[in-house]
Motif scaffolding. Structure first.
Motif, PDB file in Angstrom:
ATOM      1  N   SER A 135       4.968  -4.641   9.551  1.00 34.41           N
ATOM      2  CA  SER A 135       3.668  -4.669   8.887  1.00 34.41           C
ATOM      3  C   SER A 135       3.396  -6.061   8.357  1.00 34.41           C
ATOM      4  N   HIS A 136       2.182  -6.266   7.944  1.00 38.64           N
ATOM      5  CA  HIS A 136       1.812  -7.483   7.246  1.00 38.64           C
ATOM      6  C   HIS A 136       2.151  -7.252   5.777  1.00 38.64           C
ATOM      7  N   PRO A 137       2.573  -8.308   5.041  1.00 39.89           N
ATOM      8  CA  PRO A 137       2.894  -8.080   3.629  1.00 39.89           C
ATOM      9  C   PRO A 137       1.745  -7.365   2.900  1.00 39.89           C
ATOM     10  N   ASP A 138       2.119  -6.430   2.064  1.00 40.92           N
ATOM     11  CA  ASP A 138       1.169  -5.712   1.209  1.00 40.92           C
ATOM     12  C   ASP A 138       0.529  -4.486   1.856  1.00 40.92           C
ATOM     13  N   ALA A 139       0.851  -4.226   3.107  1.00 35.76           N
ATOM     14  CA  ALA A 139       0.230  -3.071   3.764  1.00 35.76           C
ATOM     15  C   ALA A 139       0.819  -1.760   3.253  1.00 35.76           C
ATOM     16  N   GLY A 140       2.032  -1.835   2.667  1.00 37.74           N
ATOM     17  CA  GLY A 140       2.605  -0.616   2.098  1.00 37.74           C
ATOM     18  C   GLY A 140       3.966  -0.231   2.666  1.00 37.74           C
ATOM     19  N   LYS A 141       4.663  -1.191   3.255  1.00 36.40           N
ATOM     20  CA  LYS A 141       5.961  -0.891   3.868  1.00 36.40           C
ATOM     21  C   LYS A 141       6.975  -0.387   2.839  1.00 36.40           C
ATOM     22  N   THR A 142       7.047  -1.053   1.696  1.00 33.84           N
ATOM     23  CA  THR A 142       8.021  -0.649   0.682  1.00 33.84           C
ATOM     24  C   THR A 142       7.713   0.754   0.176  1.00 33.84           C
ATOM     25  N   THR A 143       6.455   1.005  -0.073  1.00 27.70           N
ATOM     26  CA  THR A 143       6.052   2.316  -0.569  1.00 27.70           C
ATOM     27  C   THR A 143       6.390   3.399   0.453  1.00 27.70           C
ATOM     28  N   LEU A 144       6.114   3.120   1.702  1.00 28.90           N
ATOM     29  CA  LEU A 144       6.410   4.094   2.744  1.00 28.90           C
ATOM     30  C   LEU A 144       7.916   4.324   2.865  1.00 28.90           C
TER      31      LEU A 144
ATOM     32  N   VAL B  16      13.720   2.694  -5.297  1.00 30.34           N
ATOM     33  CA  VAL B  16      14.042   1.591  -4.406  1.00 30.34           C
ATOM     34  C   VAL B  16      13.839   0.281  -5.153  1.00 30.34           C
ATOM     35  N   ARG B  17      12.722   0.224  -5.859  1.00 35.97           N
ATOM     36  CA  ARG B  17      12.447  -0.968  -6.644  1.00 35.97           C
ATOM     37  C   ARG B  17      13.448  -1.114  -7.781  1.00 35.97           C
ATOM     38  N   ALA B  18      13.727   0.017  -8.454  1.00 35.34           N
ATOM     39  CA  ALA B  18      14.646  -0.039  -9.583  1.00 35.34           C
ATOM     40  C   ALA B  18      16.007  -0.537  -9.116  1.00 35.34           C
TER      41      ALA B  18
ATOM     42  N   CYS C 198      -1.789   4.320   9.466  1.00 35.03           N
ATOM     43  CA  CYS C 198      -2.894   3.611   8.832  1.00 35.03           C
ATOM     44  C   CYS C 198      -2.911   4.026   7.368  1.00 35.03           C
ATOM     45  N   ASN C 199      -2.540   3.082   6.518  1.00 33.64           N
ATOM     46  CA  ASN C 199      -2.285   3.386   5.108  1.00 33.64           C
ATOM     47  C   ASN C 199      -3.499   3.106   4.214  1.00 33.64           C
ATOM     48  N   LYS C 200      -3.385   3.544   3.000  1.00 31.10           N
ATOM     49  CA  LYS C 200      -4.366   3.287   1.926  1.00 31.10           C
ATOM     50  C   LYS C 200      -5.728   3.921   2.214  1.00 31.10           C
ATOM     51  N   MET C 201      -5.692   5.111   2.831  1.00 34.89           N
ATOM     52  CA  MET C 201      -6.952   5.782   3.120  1.00 34.89           C
ATOM     53  C   MET C 201      -7.628   6.289   1.838  1.00 34.89           C
ATOM     54  N   ASP C 202      -6.889   6.272   0.726  1.00 32.79           N
ATOM     55  CA  ASP C 202      -7.490   6.674  -0.549  1.00 32.79           C
ATOM     56  C   ASP C 202      -8.390   5.571  -1.098  1.00 32.79           C
ATOM     57  N   ARG C 203      -8.366   4.400  -0.426  1.00 30.99           N
ATOM     58  CA  ARG C 203      -9.261   3.318  -0.825  1.00 30.99           C
ATOM     59  C   ARG C 203     -10.356   3.190   0.192  1.00 30.99           C
ATOM     60  N   GLU C 204     -11.371   2.401  -0.140  1.00 31.57           N
ATOM     61  CA  GLU C 204     -12.438   2.180   0.833  1.00 31.57           C
ATOM     62  C   GLU C 204     -11.819   1.587   2.105  1.00 31.57           C
TER      63      GLU C 204
ATOM     64  N   GLY D  15      -3.112   8.037   6.389  1.00 36.80           N
ATOM     65  CA  GLY D  15      -2.542   8.580   5.165  1.00 36.80           C
ATOM     66  C   GLY D  15      -2.593   7.627   4.005  1.00 36.80           C
ATOM     67  N   SER D  16      -1.859   7.999   2.983  1.00 38.12           N
ATOM     68  CA  SER D  16      -1.771   7.169   1.794  1.00 38.12           C
ATOM     69  C   SER D  16      -0.339   7.273   1.290  1.00 38.12           C
ATOM     70  N   ALA D  17       0.413   6.237   1.538  1.00 40.79           N
ATOM     71  CA  ALA D  17       1.840   6.282   1.201  1.00 40.79           C
ATOM     72  C   ALA D  17       2.042   6.521  -0.289  1.00 40.79           C
ATOM     73  N   ILE D  18       1.237   5.868  -1.087  1.00 42.11           N
ATOM     74  CA  ILE D  18       1.443   5.980  -2.532  1.00 42.11           C
ATOM     75  C   ILE D  18       1.199   7.418  -3.018  1.00 42.11           C
ATOM     76  N   ASN D  19       0.340   8.117  -2.313  1.00 44.23           N
ATOM     77  CA  ASN D  19       0.077   9.521  -2.663  1.00 44.23           C
ATOM     78  C   ASN D  19       0.929  10.484  -1.840  1.00 44.23           C
TER      79      ASN D  19
HETATM   80  P1  G4P Z   1       4.658  -4.115   1.373  1.00 47.47           P
HETATM   81  O1  G4P Z   1       6.066  -3.640   1.181  1.00 47.47           O
HETATM   82  O2  G4P Z   1       4.129  -3.839   2.736  1.00 47.47           O
HETATM   83  O3  G4P Z   1       4.419  -5.513   0.965  1.00 47.47           O
HETATM   84  O4  G4P Z   1       3.708  -3.232   0.429  1.00 47.47           O
HETATM   85  P2  G4P Z   1       4.024  -2.344  -0.846  1.00 47.47           P
HETATM   86  O5  G4P Z   1       4.580  -1.052  -0.473  1.00 47.47           O
HETATM   87  O6  G4P Z   1       4.726  -3.161  -1.859  1.00 47.47           O
HETATM   88  O7  G4P Z   1       2.536  -2.081  -1.302  1.00 47.47           O
HETATM   89  C1  G4P Z   1       1.648  -3.125  -1.638  1.00 47.47           C
HETATM   90  C2  G4P Z   1       0.672  -2.639  -2.676  1.00 47.47           C
HETATM   91  O8  G4P Z   1      -0.124  -1.601  -2.122  1.00 47.47           O
HETATM   92  C3  G4P Z   1       1.340  -2.048  -3.905  1.00 47.47           C
HETATM   93  O9  G4P Z   1       0.496  -2.313  -4.997  1.00 47.47           O
HETATM   94  C4  G4P Z   1       1.325  -0.553  -3.617  1.00 47.47           C
HETATM   95  O10 G4P Z   1       1.367   0.223  -4.783  1.00 47.47           O
HETATM   96  C5  G4P Z   1      -0.015  -0.423  -2.923  1.00 47.47           C
HETATM   97  N1  G4P Z   1      -0.079   0.751  -2.042  1.00 47.47           N
HETATM   98  C6  G4P Z   1       0.838   1.211  -1.160  1.00 47.47           C
HETATM   99  N2  G4P Z   1       0.410   2.326  -0.553  1.00 47.47           N
HETATM  100  C7  G4P Z   1      -0.823   2.576  -1.040  1.00 47.47           C
HETATM  101  C8  G4P Z   1      -1.775   3.605  -0.800  1.00 47.47           C
HETATM  102  O11 G4P Z   1      -1.588   4.527  -0.022  1.00 47.47           O
HETATM  103  N3  G4P Z   1      -2.932   3.517  -1.503  1.00 47.47           N
HETATM  104  C9  G4P Z   1      -3.183   2.535  -2.399  1.00 47.47           C
HETATM  105  N4  G4P Z   1      -4.331   2.550  -3.023  1.00 47.47           N
HETATM  106  N5  G4P Z   1      -2.292   1.553  -2.651  1.00 47.47           N
HETATM  107  C10 G4P Z   1      -1.125   1.581  -1.984  1.00 47.47           C
HETATM  108  P3  G4P Z   1       0.779  -3.428  -6.048  1.00 47.47           P
HETATM  109  O12 G4P Z   1      -0.261  -3.334  -7.068  1.00 47.47           O
HETATM  110  O13 G4P Z   1       0.958  -4.732  -5.346  1.00 47.47           O
HETATM  111  O14 G4P Z   1       2.197  -3.050  -6.604  1.00 47.47           O
HETATM  112  P4  G4P Z   1       2.584  -1.880  -7.600  1.00 47.47           P
HETATM  113  O15 G4P Z   1       2.296  -2.467  -8.952  1.00 47.47           O
HETATM  114  O16 G4P Z   1       1.775  -0.686  -7.312  1.00 47.47           O
HETATM  115  O17 G4P Z   1       4.045  -1.691  -7.364  1.00 47.47           O
END
Ligand code: G4P
Length: 530
Positions: free
Chosen positions: A21-30, A47-49, A142-148, A258-262
């Motif tokens: 993935s590109h940085p910030d796309a959500g790899k760590t969260t997934l 994982v972060r802890a 395809c992540n972050k579908m909970d956002r625009e 989907g939405s990894a964070i959710n």
């Molecule tokens: P990366 O490893 O690919 O770099 O991405 P990472 O999982 O660290 O996610 C990057 C940012 O995107 C994080 O926010 C994370 O919480 C957010 N994120 C991941 N999945 C989703 C999603 O499904 N929906 C939304 N809305 N956001 C998502 P951050 O503010 O940079 O860090 P944090 O303070 O939340 O840890």
């Protein structure tokens, strides 16, 4: 690529993959959600802890923390629904691409994570190209579908056009951003609904019978219903449908939304890997193809990580098992040195913990602690002199000279540099004339990482400075020709950490001229490590 029905069940149930993935796309969260569902961690956030706990042990990781980049790759194993998942982590920053490329030689499939609002970004594209070179099957999330996000058809079109691969939607998002309620499962006709109140809750899944089923209207908000029906019908008509063979051959990627964070869409993706993902695949060697079901144990080192624990100057070589059933204590042959090696304390990386591996099967990744004998590209076998092919070593694109600010530390610096060279973190060239070293990397940030590591791990403050050279080429050819060439070009010659001759220059013109004037010599930009 195909799943081989004759595989022993222990091998057939393995899935070894990486996330690109590109940085910030959500790899760590997934990754974290994978571990959660794999039972490897109890709670999201670990994982972060754990990362932080590790950082306090190794100051080097401070850089990761400060810069928000992941410098070191590791492998994690966990069980999911009767399957063993081996997730090989790839460093995300573009400056560490060489390491990432090598990581991709150790997996059978990749998950491509894209941000629904950003689509295909530069780093994703680069990594995708590497996967394509190896015809790796790719699953897309395809992540972050909970956002625009962008329009679903637009996202799919962009992937198809940008990456020249067919995209088959296996789920279809219902609503976007604030309106996003879940997905329609295109393969199984189910509704998967997201729970916005609880981020760790698994989606509710409701079986329905097609788009006219009244349960659809009961569960999907009215204003989204018509669009959903239209879009799913259009998608079925216009877009490729999922074809497993085509996926395994690397021509088609299934996409989940989907939405990894959710925690939404993650389980569906994991089921996708379990159901469709390839079992361990045969590996190429110079003499023959190694099938995973072969009885003798074979494997290759694709990564060496040093100083994971600064108290013991240990190194861990990450080995992908290409065949056989390994058990702890086995004596294997280290092919390069032709010496036997008892692998008595191999490590399996279960989530963030290291654990002794009692056994491992083809497809698994084990860590072998050692004192520097094992290098990237090395093979371990039960005697056969195999040479696995395909692990590349890239010509560095940036060269700088390095010196210790305290001249008394020059000898120590040499030791540190050699170690990083063996680890594959940089190329180190010792010019034939003069003292000092020239370090080559593929991305500028690596100089900073190296300076920081040399300071932290060896206590040597160093300075990197511009070098008069910009390119390095390995010189090969008949021994006499190489020697006489080296003797007349001393000012340009250097040796890499293996003692191989390298020609340094700042002009492409120079390289062209040598190739013209010395047809028996070969100047190569890469040196295969295996
Ligand atoms: P990366 O490893 O690919 O770099 O991405 P990472 O999982 O660290 O996610 C990057 C940012 O995107 C994080 O926010 C994370 O919480 C957010 N994120 C991941 N999945 C989703 C999603 O499904 N929906 C939304 N809305 N956001 C998502 P951050 O503010 O940079 O860090 P944090 O303070 O939340 O840890």
């Amino acid at each position: 690529m195909s799943n081989r029905p004759e595989l022993p069940p222990e091998i057939a149930r393995r899935r070894t993959f990486a996330i690109i993935s590109h940085p910030d796309a959500g790899k760590t969260t997934l990754t974290e959600k994978f571990l959660l569902y794999g039972g490897a961690i109890q709670m999201a956030g670990q994982v972060r802890a754990k990362g932080e706990a590790r950082r306090t042990r190794s100051d080097f990781m401070k850089m990761e923390q400060d810069r928000g980049i992941s410098v070191s790759a590791s492998a994690m194993s966990f069980d999911y629904d009767g399957h063993r998942f081996n997730l090989v982590d790839t460093p995300g920053h573009s400056d560490f691409s060489e390491d990432t490329y090598r990581t991709l030689t150790a997996v059978d499939a990749a998950i491509m994570v894209i941000d629904g609002a950003k689509g295909v970004e530069s780093q994703t594209r680069k990594l995708f190209e590497v996967c394509r070179l190896r015809d790796l099957p790719i699953l897309t999330f395809c992540n972050k579908m909970d956002r625009e996000s962008r329009d679903t058809f637009e996202i799919i079109d962009e992937i198809q056009e940008n990456l020249a691969i067919d995209v088959a939607p296996v789920s279809w998002p219902i609503g976007v951003g604030r309106d996003f309620v879940g997905c329609y499962d295109m393969l199984n006709d189910r509704l998967d609904l997201m729970d916005r109140a609880d981020r760790n809750k698994v989606a509710q899944s409701i079986a329905i019978e097609g788009l006219d089923d009244p349960r659809l209207a009961e569960n999907v908000p009215e204003h989204l219903l018509e669009t959903l029906r239209e879009e799913v019908e259009m998608a079925r008509e216009l877009l490729p449908s999922f074809d497993r063979q085509s996926f395994l051959e690397g021509h088609l990627t299934p996409i989940w939304f989907g939405s990894a964070i959710n925690s939404f869409g993650v389980r569906e993706l994991m089921n996708g890997i379990r159901n469709y993902g390839p079992a361990p695949q045969p590996q190429n060697s110079a003499s023959r193809e190694i099938a995973p079901e072969e009885k003798p144990v074979t494997g290759f080192v694709f990564k060496v990580q040093a100083n994971m624990d600064p108290k013991h100057r240990d190194r861990v070589a990450f080995m992908r098992l290409a065949s056989g059933h390994f058990s702890r204590g086995m004596k294997l042959t280290h092919v390069r040195s032709k010496k036997p090696m008892a692998v008595s304390n191999p490590v399996l990386f279960l989530a963030a913990d290291r654990e002794l591996a009692e056994e491992a099967w083809a497809g698994d990744i084990i860590g072998i602690p050692n004192h520097g004998q094992l290098r990237i590209g090395d093979a371990l076998t039960e005697g056969e002199a195999l040479r696995f092919t395909g692990i590349p070593s890239f010509a560095p694109e940036l060269l700088q000279s390095v010196r210790a600010t305290d001249p008394m530390k020059a000898k120590h610096l040499e030791k540190a540099l050699m170690q990083f060279a063996e680890e594959g973190a940089a190329k180190v060239f010792k010019p034939v004339i003069g003292s000092g070293f020239i370090v080559g990397v593929v991305g500028a940030l690596q100089f900073e990482v190296l300076a920081s590591r040399i300071q932290l791990e060896y206590g040597i403050p160093v300075r990197f400075e511009g070098s008069q050279f910009t390119s390095a080429r390995w010189v090969t050819g008949p021994k006499d020709d190489v020697e006489s060439f080296a003797a007349t070009n001393k000012g340009h010659m250097a040796q890499d950490h293996d003692g191989d001759l390298v020609y340094l220059t700042r002009l492409q013109w120079d390289i062209d001229r040598i190739e013209r004037d010395h047809p028996s010599l070969k100047l190569s930009a890469t040196k295969e490590m295996m």
